[in-house]
Design a protein around this motif. Structure first.
Motif: not given
Ligand code: ATP
Length: 315
Positions: A235-238
């Motif tokens: 997972r990653c915000d970007d």
């Protein structure tokens, strides 16, 4: 009802020098929904055609509903309902006419046929469209009609070759509900599918590759098999930047976007936990905050892909 709806031992089929199916052993029990998986060309249709008595095996023994397919094919076939991949009813006839024709071909007594057709029109949600030409019906209805036709003679065994390909989610769900209902009534059902979510609906599965069954068991047993390259989730915000970053790593073999995350598979032999730690640190150095789950839940597709890759590596 017979004890073993489908039994195959050592079944093989050659086309010239090419072996499309070999060493094929299979038992489907009463009330069981059995799924046959495999890539295109793995031999599923050839196997089903032999089990249904429409293609003669080059070797092996097959019994259906206790009847020896090779000795008494006509009686064995009378116990089978077979829904092929392609629509095989008559497009120019109406839904009702197709059922009348199929019932006649299967030898259903005329006195019984009218009642059975009326029941199947209800059961398969065909009431209201029974007088439309089959070719004009939406695919989901056509599939329902094909299954209805295959059940008119009340077989002990049902073969469904990719029954839900191309049909909408509601029609898929309705078809699976029907499959469960038939199995609950004691029928043995053999289904081929490309959809891994549907494979999970089966009681047992067998995976075919190059004409052979290479693995089998309950979906739970397959999901628990050890994998050389287990999946990880990132997972990653970007999302876009993390996807590109992961795709550029030589140790990452595959990146699959999922809603809000990426599912990745590493090259075989790497320690997922150690890789996750190193990758998190490396990405952080480049301004990307990754959250990596090195023990992501398995999906059946992970296991199937891993088993096929193992076979390929061993070949
Ligand atoms: N009549 C035939 N003559 C020659 N080769 C054939 C014949 N029927 C099938 N084959 C070959 O046997 C192999 C298995 O085909 P089959 O249709 O059984 O695969 P499948 O697993 O059902 O694939 P799909 O999911 O695409 O239907 C393929 O390589 C196919 O080309």
């Amino acid at each position: 009802m017979p004890e073993v709806p489908i039994s195959a031992r050592g079944v093989a089929r050659r086309f010239g020098s090419f072996e499309a199916v070999r060493d094929f052993d299979l038992d489907v029990a009463q009330g069981e929904v059995f799924g046959l998986l495999g890539a295109n060309g793995a031999g599923k249709t050839t196997a089903i055609r032999m089990l249904c008595g429409t293609l003669a095996p080059s070797a092996g023994a097959i019994t259906v509903a206790g009847v020896d397919m090779l000795r008494d094919a006509r009686r064995a076939r009378s116990r089978i309902g077979y829904v092929t991949q392609r629509f095989t009813l008559y497009g120019d006839l109406t839904a009702r006419e197709n059922l009348q024709l199929q019932g006649g071909l299967y030898g259903v007594e005329p006195a019984l046929l009218g009642e059975r057709i009326a029941q199947s029109l209800q059961r398969f949600r065909l009431a209201g469209v029974e007088d439309q030409r089959a070719a004009a019906l939406p695919l989901g209805y056509q599939r329902g009609l094909a299954v209805a036709a295959a059940l008119l003679h009340q077989p002990d065994v049902l073969f469904l070759d990719e029954p839900t390909s191309g049909i909408d989610p509601l029609a898929r769900q309705q078809l699976w509900e029907l499959v469960y209902e038939l199995a609950a009534g004691g029928m043995g059902v053999l289904v081929t599918t490309h959809y891994m979510d549907e494979a999970l609906f089966c009681d047992r599965l067998a995976l075919m590759e190059r004409g052979r069954i290479i693995a089998g068991g309950t979906p739970q047993a397959l999901l628990a098999m050890p994998l050389a390259a287990p999946p990880l989730e990132v997972r990653c915000d970007d999302e876009a930047a993390s996807g590109a970053w992961l795709a550029a790593r030589p140790e990452v073999r595959e990146v699959l976007p999922r809603a809000g995350r990426h599912r990745i598979r590493l090259q075989s032999g790497l320690d997922p936990q150690a890789w996750a730690q190193a990758a998190t640190a490396q990405a952080a150095g480049q301004g990307l905050a990754l959250r990596i789950d090195a023990q992501a839940p398995r999906e059946l597709e992970d296991v199937v892909v891993a088993l096929l890759e193992q076979q390929e590596a061993a070949a």
